[in-house]
Design an enzyme around this catalytic site. Structure first.
Site, PDB file in Angstrom:
ATOM      1  N   LYS A   1       2.973  -0.358  16.072  1.00  0.00           N
ATOM      2  CA  LYS A   1       4.155  -0.300  15.200  1.00  0.00           C
ATOM      3  C   LYS A   1       4.209   1.021  14.434  1.00  0.00           C
ATOM      4  CE  LYS A   1       6.387  -2.904  11.452  1.00  0.00           C
ATOM      5  NZ  LYS A   1       6.162  -3.896  10.402  1.00  0.00           N
ATOM      6  N   GLN A   2       3.053   1.459  13.960  1.00  0.00           N
ATOM      7  CA  GLN A   2       3.041   2.632  13.080  1.00  0.00           C
ATOM      8  C   GLN A   2       1.671   3.290  13.124  1.00  0.00           C
ATOM      9  OE1 GLN A   2       3.283  -0.674  10.149  1.00  0.00           O
ATOM     10  NE2 GLN A   2       2.762   0.972   8.735  1.00  0.00           N
TER      11      GLN A   2
ATOM     12  N   TRP B   1       0.827  -1.210   0.000  1.00  0.00           N
ATOM     13  CA  TRP B   1       0.000   0.000   0.000  1.00  0.00           C
ATOM     14  C   TRP B   1       0.863   1.262   0.000  1.00  0.00           C
ATOM     15  CZ3 TRP B   1      -1.700   2.505   5.100  1.00  0.00           C
ATOM     16  CH2 TRP B   1      -0.711   2.324   6.089  1.00  0.00           C
TER      17      TRP B   1
ATOM     18  N   GLU C   1       0.882  -3.216  12.514  1.00  0.00           N
ATOM     19  CA  GLU C   1       1.115  -4.667  12.434  1.00  0.00           C
ATOM     20  C   GLU C   1       1.462  -5.285  13.779  1.00  0.00           C
ATOM     21  OE1 GLU C   1       3.949  -5.281   9.303  1.00  0.00           O
ATOM     22  OE2 GLU C   1       2.469  -4.863   7.749  1.00  0.00           O
TER      23      GLU C   1
HETATM   24  C1  BGC Z   1       5.046  -1.836   7.319  1.00  0.00           C
HETATM   25  C2  BGC Z   1       4.026  -1.850   6.202  1.00  0.00           C
HETATM   26  C3  BGC Z   1       4.707  -1.496   4.896  1.00  0.00           C
HETATM   27  C4  BGC Z   1       5.878  -2.404   4.644  1.00  0.00           C
HETATM   28  C5  BGC Z   1       6.649  -2.042   3.397  1.00  0.00           C
HETATM   29  C6  BGC Z   1       6.186  -2.759   6.959  1.00  0.00           C
HETATM   30  O1  BGC Z   1       7.168  -2.677   7.948  1.00  0.00           O
HETATM   31  O2  BGC Z   1       4.471  -2.251   8.528  1.00  0.00           O
HETATM   32  O3  BGC Z   1       3.002  -0.921   6.475  1.00  0.00           O
HETATM   33  O4  BGC Z   1       3.804  -1.569   3.864  1.00  0.00           O
HETATM   34  O5  BGC Z   1       6.762  -2.335   5.735  1.00  0.00           O
HETATM   35  O6  BGC Z   1       7.160  -0.769   3.483  1.00  0.00           O
END
Ligand code: BGC
Length: 803
Positions: free
Chosen positions: A614-615, A373, A502
């Protein structure tokens, strides 16, 4: 854990506004930071990417040449298999490397680490799109030599890279040998201790499929066993010298070299031009692909290096005309970082047509070259406002994979289409469903990006031709995934999903997902109804292609209207999902600093059962759908979630910066912005050696434009609420809006809007509507006053303290 891992020594890396590079050679540093340098000096055009390993091929960590979408399948083995798990992964492949040029002077190999280097300069020229290296040295025998190498990956011809390699014997004639090579290396072993890295292949991947050799030209070709792709790569040369040179060549399945030998006369440069061509195709005959490479090389030789370089400079110049951001008053290094970042966005996207944008662009193999995404939510806004043509191509790529998304939905027992969380070819390649397939929000992210593209560019034709079909299928999917829950008063609930965070997986009613799905459902219903009303022919075609039933838009609207959105009355915040607030808070105080990112030190279950993020998740929803939250909700949600957020993903701090800005947390907005902007050049995540963080870079653009300039574009209405950090004087940038070009200059106290293309555009500045026309192209307004920084409603965030 956020901290700068690499503070480049200022005497080596000088902060120039239009270049990034080193001005002093230090063999120890060159070796220690070989991987970082390969990323930082990588060149790419969106199709072809070359890591920044020096021509000598050493020092090197992961040298390589990557082609967007050139991959091999790799079996995914599970200890315990379950229905619907993808069985085949996809991994981008390292292609034979044609950048290698070895130099021998009087029989001795030239390696900077072993030479007595007298002067050195390695510069990524951001204005020209070139990488230049200049070294002068004394050979072991005491001869003074000079090397100038310039390389580029052409934006004009996407299959082409070119190198000009110039050797000068400064004080006496020298016998030199230049061995120009094309080498197929064994694939990297992979790294199974870090899930973000590429998984390696146990066996040989590229199968030799024939070579072609003529004079100074060598072409190799290969096939992949399972993905059915055919690769061709080749090199050709031109030599200019006053001395007498001979050449000889070898061309084998995995190795080709053209070797030039002769006398470099003192004071007279020996110039070698090397052209590299890379092509691949699906199911093509290898001889056919070798011919394509030959045509690329013919064309390059005919036009010559000077004209290739000229076109490169012109094209990069056009990019900057649309995309540059000028910063006045900030530290010079920040300007450099911003331009390096913007250049990475160009390198990741400019010629990606027909493909997506992978998490690391074409600068590294981490995440296996997969598209996530990241492209839609983090990169598309930049493209929509600066290069709408490329934004369109990326959305078209998603459209081209819609059939695979339909097939995946069917496989999972759903109606409509569900796009893969990670992919190259359109099939799901994520092996861990909890943080993969369950991130269904990607469907709504694509719909969101589509809407922004259509509203900001005005390209309704794209919506009718392609976008509407994506909307119908994704709306169908949401309607099928969720249900009207009696226990929740008939509200539409979506269970068993993972939001952007995540560290919290497979939950019910993730606020982000529900809000984004609601937008997806509404936009699909609005689009279908508007087409039925106003574009009968396009609507008939859409109905034919999707079997759209007359009742469907009404059903989607009903699900959207009744969408369940979690709310906690006691805390007056939106819970991230149904169970989030019931969990124990993560014990940050007793988490050692070297245990970040947590994902490398704790079992997922330990993370899932705690309040730890995480984010940006709810905070991201508050940015993307900011018109659906009250200011009080924004502040309380931010104050609650910010201290729980580790930013273990690079996609986080940019978003926190934007929302912090909106709330009035000036210091925090700036701190987060700095982390986002310097994510790669200060190696905040400690993994820049595996590639640039393209989403974070797009996010840093957003943190400037949506953050400090306060742009909002809900429903296509463009508004500004600028708040510049007190220590900056001015920020200048341009936006493309429905065929107009708007220049924006934000100063501390005022903002000037200038319409430089087009003749009628209305924007909002704070609460005031401003109409710019051919007769009134410019308007200057005082910036909205800045209220005093508010106090947080919950505990302060740990981030600045730990950094
Ligand atoms: C993140 C995802 C992201 C992916 C690629 C992961 O660490 O949690 O949101 O899409 O990295 O950048």
């Amino acid at each position: 854990m956020l901290r700068e891992r690499q503070q480049p020594p200022p005497d080596i890396f000088s902060p120039e506004p239009w270049t990034f590079g080193a001005v002093r050679y230090d063999a120890q540093i060159a070796k220690k930071y070989a991987g970082q340098a390969e990323t930082m000096f990588a060149l790419a055009n969106g199709y072809l990417g070359i890591r920044g390993t020096p021509e000598e091929g050493r020092p090197a960590q992961d040298p390589g040449v990557l082609l967007n979408g050139f991959y091999e399948h790799r079996p995914i083995t599970y200890g315990e298999l379950a229905y619907g798990f993808p069985r085949l992964g996809q991994s981008i492949l390292n292609c034979p490397d044609g950048t290698v040029i070895k130099l021998f002077v009087d029989g001795e190999p030239f390696l900077p680490a072993q030479a007595e280097v007298l002067s050195f300069r390695q510069v990524l020229n951001l204005k020209a799109g070139t990488l230049v290296r200049e070294i002068s040295w004394a050979s072991p025998a005491g001869r003074r030599m000079r090397l100038r190498a310039l390389r580029l990956v052409s934006f004009d011809q996407r299959h082409l890279a070119a190198i000009r390699y110039e050797v000068l014997a400064e004080d006496a004639d020298a016998e030199i040998v230049i061995s120009s090579e094309l080498q197929h290396r064994a694939p990297l072993p992979g790294n199974d201790s870090d899930p973000r890295m590429a998984v390696g292949f146990a066996d040989r991947v590229l199968q030799p499929a024939g070579t072609r050799h003529e004079e100074l030209r060598a072409i190799l070709s290969y096939t992949t066993r399972s993905s059915g792709l055919v690769l061709g790569c080749g090199m050709d040369h031109g030599l200019e010298t006053m001395g007498r040179f001979t050449h000889e060549a070898v061309c084998e399945a995995d190795f080709a070299a053209v070797v030039f030998k002769g006398l470099a006369e003192s004071g007279r440069p020996v110039r070698l031009w090397k052209y590299l061509g890379y092509h691949y195709a699906d199911g093509c005959d290898p001889a056919g692909i070798r011919s394509r490479v030959a045509w690329t090389l013919d064309r390059a030789k005919q036009s010559g290096f000077a004209s290739i370089l000229e076109r490169q400079v012109a094209r990069v110049g056009r990019f900057w005309g649309n995309a540059d951001i000028e910063l006045e008053g900030a530290a010079p290094r920040l300007q450099q970082v911003i331009r390096w970042n913007l250049f990475q966005l160009m390198q990741a996207t400019e010629r990606a047509e027909g493909h997506g944008v992978s998490a690391r662009g074409l600068t590294g193999q981490s995440y296996e070259g997969h598209y996530f995404w990241d492209a839609e939510i983090y990169v598309l806004p930049f493209l929509i406002y600066t290069q709408p043509r490329i934004a369109r191509a990326l959305l078209k790529f998603r459209y081209d994979t819609l059939d695979r998304a339909r097939a995946r939905a069917t496989e999972l027992g759903h109606r409509g289409a569900t796009f893969p969380w990670r992919t190259i070819n359109g099939d799901e390649a994520s092996a861990y469903y909890a943080a993969g397939t369950a991130q269904y929000h990607i469907n709504a992210d694509i719909a969101y990006a589509l809407r922004k593209y259509v509203e900001v560019s005005g390209d309704e034709d794209f919506l009718r031709r392609y976008g509407a079909e994506i909307l119908v299928e994704t709306a169908r999917f949401w309607r099928d995934l969720g249900f009207f829950s009696e226990r929740r008063g008939g509200r539409f609930c979506i269970n068993g999903v993972t939001g952007p965070d995540e560290y919290t997986a497979v939950v019910d009613n993730n606020l982000f997902t529900n809000l984004m799905a609601r937008e997806n459902l509404r936009y699909a219903a609005d689009t279908a109804e508007a087409m039925r009303r106003d574009h009968a022919e396009a609507f008939a075609a859409l109905s034919r292609r999707t079997g759209l039933g007359a009742e469907e838009p009404r059903v989607w609207r009903q699900a959207a209207e009744r969408m369940y959105l979690p709310w906690d009355e006691r805390l007056r915040i939106h819970p991230q999902d149904d169970s989030f607030l019931d969990k124990e808070r993560w014990d940050f105080a007793n988490t050692p600093e070297d245990h970040y990112p947590l994902l490398l030190h704790y079992h997922p279950l330990n993370l899932y059962r705690k309040q730890v993020i995480k984010q940006a998740d709810t905070v991201l929803a508050m940015f993307l759908l900011g018109d659906q939250f009250t200011p009080e909700e924004k502040k309380r949600n931010f104050d609650y979630y910010d201290p729980l957020t580790t930013h273990d993903s690079s996609l986080s701090v940019c978003i926190q910066s934007i929302v912090a800005n909106e709330i009035g947390y000036e210091r925090k907005a700036l701190d987060y912005f700095r982390f986002a902007a310097t994510m790669d050049l200060s190696d905040i995540g400690g993994n820049v050696m595996s590639g640039a963080h393209i989403a974070s870079i797009g996010g840093a653009w957003m943190a400037l434009v949506y953050g400090f300039a306060g742009v909002r574009d809900h429903g296509g209405r463009i508004s500004f609420r600028p708040r510049l950090p007190a220590e900056w004087r001015r920020v200048r940038f341009a936006l493309a809006i429905r065929g107009h070009r708007l220049r924006v200059e934000v100063a501390n106290d005022q903002t000037t809007y200038s319409l430089v293309e087009g003749d009628d555009l209305t924007i909002m500045h704070g609460a005031e509507s401003i109409r710019l026309t051919a007769s009134a192209r410019t308007a200057t307004r005082a910036n909205p006053s800045r209220p005093p920084e508010p106090a947080p409603d919950f505990a302060p965030a740990p981030m600045p303290a730990r950094s």
